[in-house]
Scaffold this motif. Structure first.
Motif, PDB file in Angstrom:
ATOM      1  N   THR A 162      -0.311  15.531 -17.445  1.00  0.00           N
ATOM      2  CA  THR A 162      -1.205  14.468 -16.983  1.00  0.00           C
ATOM      3  C   THR A 162      -1.048  14.246 -15.487  1.00  0.00           C
ATOM      4  OG1 THR A 162      -1.059  13.392 -19.137  1.00  0.00           O
ATOM      5  CG2 THR A 162      -1.856  12.051 -17.295  1.00  0.00           C
ATOM      6  N   ILE A 163       0.185  14.206 -15.019  1.00  0.00           N
ATOM      7  CA  ILE A 163       0.426  14.000 -13.588  1.00  0.00           C
ATOM      8  C   ILE A 163      -0.115  15.176 -12.777  1.00  0.00           C
ATOM      9  CG2 ILE A 163       2.232  13.859 -11.819  1.00  0.00           C
ATOM     10  CD1 ILE A 163       3.871  12.220 -13.872  1.00  0.00           C
ATOM     11  N   ALA A 164       0.157  16.389 -13.208  1.00  0.00           N
ATOM     12  CA  ALA A 164      -0.321  17.573 -12.486  1.00  0.00           C
ATOM     13  C   ALA A 164      -1.832  17.660 -12.508  1.00  0.00           C
ATOM     14  CB  ALA A 164       0.289  18.839 -13.090  1.00  0.00           C
ATOM     15  N   GLY A 165      -2.447  17.307 -13.612  1.00  0.00           N
ATOM     16  CA  GLY A 165      -3.911  17.347 -13.703  1.00  0.00           C
ATOM     17  C   GLY A 165      -4.575  16.289 -12.866  1.00  0.00           C
ATOM     18  N   GLY A 166      -3.862  15.205 -12.589  1.00  0.00           N
ATOM     19  CA  GLY A 166      -4.435  14.122 -11.804  1.00  0.00           C
ATOM     20  C   GLY A 166      -4.378  14.369 -10.311  1.00  0.00           C
ATOM     21  N   CYS A 167      -3.680  15.402  -9.882  1.00  0.00           N
ATOM     22  CA  CYS A 167      -3.581  15.703  -8.461  1.00  0.00           C
ATOM     23  C   CYS A 167      -4.872  16.336  -7.979  1.00  0.00           C
ATOM     24  CB  CYS A 167      -2.425  16.652  -8.184  1.00  0.00           C
ATOM     25  SG  CYS A 167      -0.823  15.896  -8.522  1.00  0.00           S
ATOM     26  N   ASP A 168      -5.322  15.943  -6.815  1.00  0.00           N
ATOM     27  CA  ASP A 168      -6.548  16.471  -6.232  1.00  0.00           C
ATOM     28  C   ASP A 168      -6.191  17.249  -4.976  1.00  0.00           C
ATOM     29  OD1 ASP A 168      -9.028  16.995  -5.211  1.00  0.00           O
ATOM     30  OD2 ASP A 168      -9.703  14.900  -5.198  1.00  0.00           O
ATOM     31  N   ASN A 169      -6.450  18.539  -4.997  1.00  0.00           N
ATOM     32  CA  ASN A 169      -6.139  19.373  -3.837  1.00  0.00           C
ATOM     33  C   ASN A 169      -7.159  19.219  -2.726  1.00  0.00           C
ATOM     34  OD1 ASN A 169      -3.877  20.382  -5.074  1.00  0.00           O
ATOM     35  ND2 ASN A 169      -4.993  22.048  -6.053  1.00  0.00           N
ATOM     36  N   ASN A 170      -8.248  18.486  -2.963  1.00  0.00           N
ATOM     37  CA  ASN A 170      -9.309  18.333  -1.975  1.00  0.00           C
ATOM     38  C   ASN A 170      -9.255  16.969  -1.289  1.00  0.00           C
ATOM     39  OD1 ASN A 170     -10.388  20.886  -2.501  1.00  0.00           O
ATOM     40  ND2 ASN A 170     -11.487  20.082  -4.278  1.00  0.00           N
ATOM     41  N   ILE A 171      -8.095  16.380  -1.204  1.00  0.00           N
ATOM     42  CA  ILE A 171      -7.956  15.070  -0.574  1.00  0.00           C
ATOM     43  C   ILE A 171      -8.147  15.225   0.927  1.00  0.00           C
ATOM     44  CG2 ILE A 171      -6.343  13.214  -0.049  1.00  0.00           C
ATOM     45  CD1 ILE A 171      -5.126  13.650  -2.808  1.00  0.00           C
ATOM     46  N   ILE A 172      -9.006  14.370   1.486  1.00  0.00           N
ATOM     47  CA  ILE A 172      -9.252  14.382   2.924  1.00  0.00           C
ATOM     48  C   ILE A 172      -8.298  13.382   3.556  1.00  0.00           C
ATOM     49  CG2 ILE A 172     -10.934  13.857   4.717  1.00  0.00           C
ATOM     50  CD1 ILE A 172     -13.103  14.643   2.687  1.00  0.00           C
ATOM     51  N   GLN A 173      -7.557  13.818   4.524  1.00  0.00           N
ATOM     52  CA  GLN A 173      -6.584  12.971   5.189  1.00  0.00           C
ATOM     53  C   GLN A 173      -7.247  12.246   6.358  1.00  0.00           C
ATOM     54  OE1 GLN A 173      -3.858  12.660   3.677  1.00  0.00           O
ATOM     55  NE2 GLN A 173      -2.515  11.624   5.072  1.00  0.00           N
ATOM     56  N   ALA A 174      -7.340  10.935   6.285  1.00  0.00           N
ATOM     57  CA  ALA A 174      -7.891  10.144   7.382  1.00  0.00           C
ATOM     58  C   ALA A 174      -6.806   9.916   8.420  1.00  0.00           C
ATOM     59  CB  ALA A 174      -8.412   8.811   6.864  1.00  0.00           C
ATOM     60  N   SER A 175      -7.191   9.956   9.699  1.00  0.00           N
ATOM     61  CA  SER A 175      -6.212   9.677  10.741  1.00  0.00           C
ATOM     62  C   SER A 175      -6.028   8.172  10.926  1.00  0.00           C
ATOM     63  CB  SER A 175      -6.627  10.333  12.057  1.00  0.00           C
ATOM     64  OG  SER A 175      -7.916   9.936  12.420  1.00  0.00           O
ATOM     65  N   TYR A 176      -6.940   7.374  10.356  1.00  0.00           N
ATOM     66  CA  TYR A 176      -6.806   5.916  10.358  1.00  0.00           C
ATOM     67  C   TYR A 176      -7.565   5.386   9.157  1.00  0.00           C
ATOM     68  CZ  TYR A 176      -7.569   1.011  11.440  1.00  0.00           C
ATOM     69  OH  TYR A 176      -7.616  -0.355  11.358  1.00  0.00           O
ATOM     70  N   SER A 177      -7.004   4.421   8.469  1.00  0.00           N
ATOM     71  CA  SER A 177      -7.726   3.738   7.398  1.00  0.00           C
ATOM     72  C   SER A 177      -7.129   2.358   7.195  1.00  0.00           C
ATOM     73  CB  SER A 177      -7.668   4.536   6.095  1.00  0.00           C
ATOM     74  OG  SER A 177      -6.356   4.591   5.598  1.00  0.00           O
ATOM     75  N   ASP A 178      -8.012   1.406   6.934  1.00  0.00           N
ATOM     76  CA  ASP A 178      -7.580   0.029   6.705  1.00  0.00           C
ATOM     77  C   ASP A 178      -8.708  -0.730   6.029  1.00  0.00           C
ATOM     78  OD1 ASP A 178      -5.917  -2.166   6.712  1.00  0.00           O
ATOM     79  OD2 ASP A 178      -6.070  -2.537   8.863  1.00  0.00           O
ATOM     80  N   PHE A 179      -8.366  -1.714   5.199  1.00  0.00           N
ATOM     81  CA  PHE A 179      -9.350  -2.563   4.528  1.00  0.00           C
ATOM     82  C   PHE A 179      -9.086  -4.018   4.856  1.00  0.00           C
ATOM     83  CE2 PHE A 179     -10.427   1.030   1.917  1.00  0.00           C
ATOM     84  CZ  PHE A 179     -11.706   0.752   1.463  1.00  0.00           C
ATOM     85  N   ARG A 180     -10.148  -4.806   4.879  1.00  0.00           N
ATOM     86  CA  ARG A 180     -10.063  -6.259   5.045  1.00  0.00           C
ATOM     87  C   ARG A 180     -10.688  -6.910   3.815  1.00  0.00           C
ATOM     88  NH1 ARG A 180      -7.215  -4.825   8.329  1.00  0.00           N
ATOM     89  NH2 ARG A 180      -7.194  -5.168  10.561  1.00  0.00           N
ATOM     90  N   GLN A 181      -9.989  -7.906   3.293  1.00  0.00           N
ATOM     91  CA  GLN A 181     -10.476  -8.681   2.155  1.00  0.00           C
ATOM     92  C   GLN A 181     -11.486  -9.709   2.658  1.00  0.00           C
ATOM     93  OE1 GLN A 181      -9.163  -7.909  -0.893  1.00  0.00           O
ATOM     94  NE2 GLN A 181     -10.560  -9.301  -1.918  1.00  0.00           N
ATOM     95  N   ILE A 182     -12.588  -9.874   1.932  1.00  0.00           N
ATOM     96  CA  ILE A 182     -13.601 -10.882   2.272  1.00  0.00           C
ATOM     97  C   ILE A 182     -13.350 -12.111   1.403  1.00  0.00           C
ATOM     98  CG2 ILE A 182     -16.083 -11.384   2.325  1.00  0.00           C
ATOM     99  CD1 ILE A 182     -15.169  -9.235   4.348  1.00  0.00           C
ATOM    100  N   GLU A 183     -13.509 -13.280   1.986  1.00  0.00           N
ATOM    101  CA  GLU A 183     -13.298 -14.530   1.246  1.00  0.00           C
ATOM    102  C   GLU A 183     -14.230 -14.595   0.032  1.00  0.00           C
ATOM    103  OE1 GLU A 183     -10.981 -16.884   1.838  1.00  0.00           O
ATOM    104  OE2 GLU A 183     -10.236 -15.583   3.427  1.00  0.00           O
ATOM    105  N   PRO A 184     -13.773 -15.176  -1.085  1.00  0.00           N
ATOM    106  CA  PRO A 184     -14.601 -15.250  -2.297  1.00  0.00           C
ATOM    107  C   PRO A 184     -15.917 -16.018  -2.113  1.00  0.00           C
ATOM    108  CG  PRO A 184     -12.323 -15.801  -2.802  1.00  0.00           C
ATOM    109  CD  PRO A 184     -12.426 -15.675  -1.305  1.00  0.00           C
ATOM    110  N   ASP A 185     -15.965 -16.942  -1.147  1.00  0.00           N
ATOM    111  CA  ASP A 185     -17.197 -17.706  -0.938  1.00  0.00           C
ATOM    112  C   ASP A 185     -18.209 -16.959  -0.071  1.00  0.00           C
ATOM    113  OD1 ASP A 185     -15.421 -18.024   1.164  1.00  0.00           O
ATOM    114  OD2 ASP A 185     -16.072 -20.052   1.653  1.00  0.00           O
ATOM    115  N   GLY A 186     -17.919 -15.709   0.324  1.00  0.00           N
ATOM    116  CA  GLY A 186     -18.891 -14.880   1.032  1.00  0.00           C
ATOM    117  C   GLY A 186     -18.447 -14.489   2.430  1.00  0.00           C
ATOM    118  N   TRP A 187     -19.203 -13.563   3.005  1.00  0.00           N
ATOM    119  CA  TRP A 187     -18.941 -13.047   4.348  1.00  0.00           C
ATOM    120  C   TRP A 187     -19.873 -13.765   5.307  1.00  0.00           C
ATOM    121  CZ3 TRP A 187     -19.621  -7.195   5.934  1.00  0.00           C
ATOM    122  CH2 TRP A 187     -19.079  -7.002   7.222  1.00  0.00           C
TER     123      TRP A 187
END
Length: 165
Positions: A15-40
């Motif tokens: 299961t672990i070996a099958g779940g590996c993806d050899n086509n993963i694209i490596q980003a040189s930067y990545s980040d996420f920001r959470q939006i407040e529940p009452d909207g953006w």
């Protein structure tokens, strides 16, 4: 005892070996920001500070995670890459399609949330510590049901024009 564990161990390893993806694209930067529940809110500009060493060059991609209760087909956003001592800030506008004309959600995900992404049509060069600002440009003050906004800088070789995956 060991004989009983061998089949279980083999299943877990497969299961672990099958779940590996050899086509993963490596980003040189990545980040996420959470939006407040009452909207953006229109006044709520999201700031991303590049933590890259010493510089990242590639395609700036914006990812959105949204609820399936989002009431529109798209989301207009503006990205602003902070200028340096030689260049002025660079502003770009993106229309990110969230649903097709028939109301079917684009992108990936199951259940109550989906994720889509869209890329700028040109490369960017970002030095460590520079800021990228993101805000929505919709015709209302507060956009509901946007959960997170993320930025990625992907290598040019992995660029595919504006996709809503």
């Amino acid at each position: 005892m060991i004989r009983r564990l061998l089949p279980l161990t083999a299943i877990i390893a497969a299961t672990i070996a099958g779940g590996c993806d050899n086509n993963i694209i490596q980003a040189s930067y990545s980040d996420f920001r959470q939006i407040e529940p009452d909207g953006w809110s229109y006044d709520d500009t999201l700031l991303f500070t590049a933590d890259v060493a010493p510089q990242a060059r590639g395609i700036l991609t914006v990812a959105l995670r949204h609820s399936i209760d989002y009431p529109y087909r798209n989301l207009w956003i503006e990205t602003t890459l902070e200028g340096d001592s030689v260049s002025a800030p660079r502003r770009d506008t993106l229309c990110i399609e969230l649903a097709d004309p028939f109301g079917r959600w684009l992108g990936t995900g199951q259940g109550a949330s989906r994720q889509v992404k869209a890329s700028l049509p040109h490369s960017v060069s970002v030095d460590s510590g520079r800021t990228i600002a993101v805000r929505h440009l919709m015709r209302l003050d507060t956009v509901p049901d946007i959960e997170q906004v993320g930025l990625f800088i992907l290598p040019d070789s992995d660029f595919t024009p504006n996709t809503s995956e």
